[in-house]
Design an enzyme around this catalytic site. Sequence first.
Site, PDB file in Angstrom:
ATOM      1  N   HIS A 150       5.646  -3.261 -50.385  1.00  0.00           N
ATOM      2  CA  HIS A 150       6.361  -2.538 -49.341  1.00  0.00           C
ATOM      3  C   HIS A 150       7.771  -2.213 -49.804  1.00  0.00           C
ATOM      4  O   HIS A 150       8.332  -2.886 -50.657  1.00  0.00           O
ATOM      5  CB  HIS A 150       6.383  -3.310 -48.013  1.00  0.00           C
ATOM      6  N   HIS A 158      -4.324  -2.288 -49.983  1.00  0.00           N
ATOM      7  CA  HIS A 158      -3.661  -3.565 -50.239  1.00  0.00           C
ATOM      8  C   HIS A 158      -3.360  -3.698 -51.733  1.00  0.00           C
ATOM      9  O   HIS A 158      -4.260  -3.733 -52.561  1.00  0.00           O
ATOM     10  CB  HIS A 158      -4.512  -4.750 -49.778  1.00  0.00           C
ATOM     11  N   HIS A 196       2.175  -7.865 -49.756  1.00  0.00           N
ATOM     12  CA  HIS A 196       1.629  -6.504 -49.684  1.00  0.00           C
ATOM     13  C   HIS A 196       2.798  -5.616 -50.085  1.00  0.00           C
ATOM     14  O   HIS A 196       3.871  -5.694 -49.471  1.00  0.00           O
ATOM     15  CB  HIS A 196       1.172  -6.187 -48.258  1.00  0.00           C
TER      16      HIS A 196
END
Length: 114
Positions: free
Chosen positions: A100, A46, A98
């Site tokens: 991405h 994370h 998070h």
Amino acid sequence: MKDCIFCKIVKGEIPSKKVYEDEEILAFEDINPVTPVHILVIPKKHICSINELEAEDERIIGKIFSVIKNIAKEQGISEDGYRVVSNCGENGGQEVKHLHFHILGGKKLGTKVA
């Protein structure tokens, strides 16, 4: 993070259509695609956003871009072109906290950014 949707996907608590997975990275199809090919690539660790990257994360980010290159080839979009996008922060359009990367392809994309 216990409430992070992507961490739940990593743990298998939420199903996804996986495209790639190893011990550090997961790639899966976006549930609301905006292009014919719309894949999300995330580190399993994370990390909230680009702003949260630490020196120890440099290797995994490099590996993510190698994975993106391979996925683009496997999806048949590497020759015609594709876009890689990572939104950072609320004003940058980041909805999931998070890190991405969106792989977008399968059609001609415009040049307008905003």
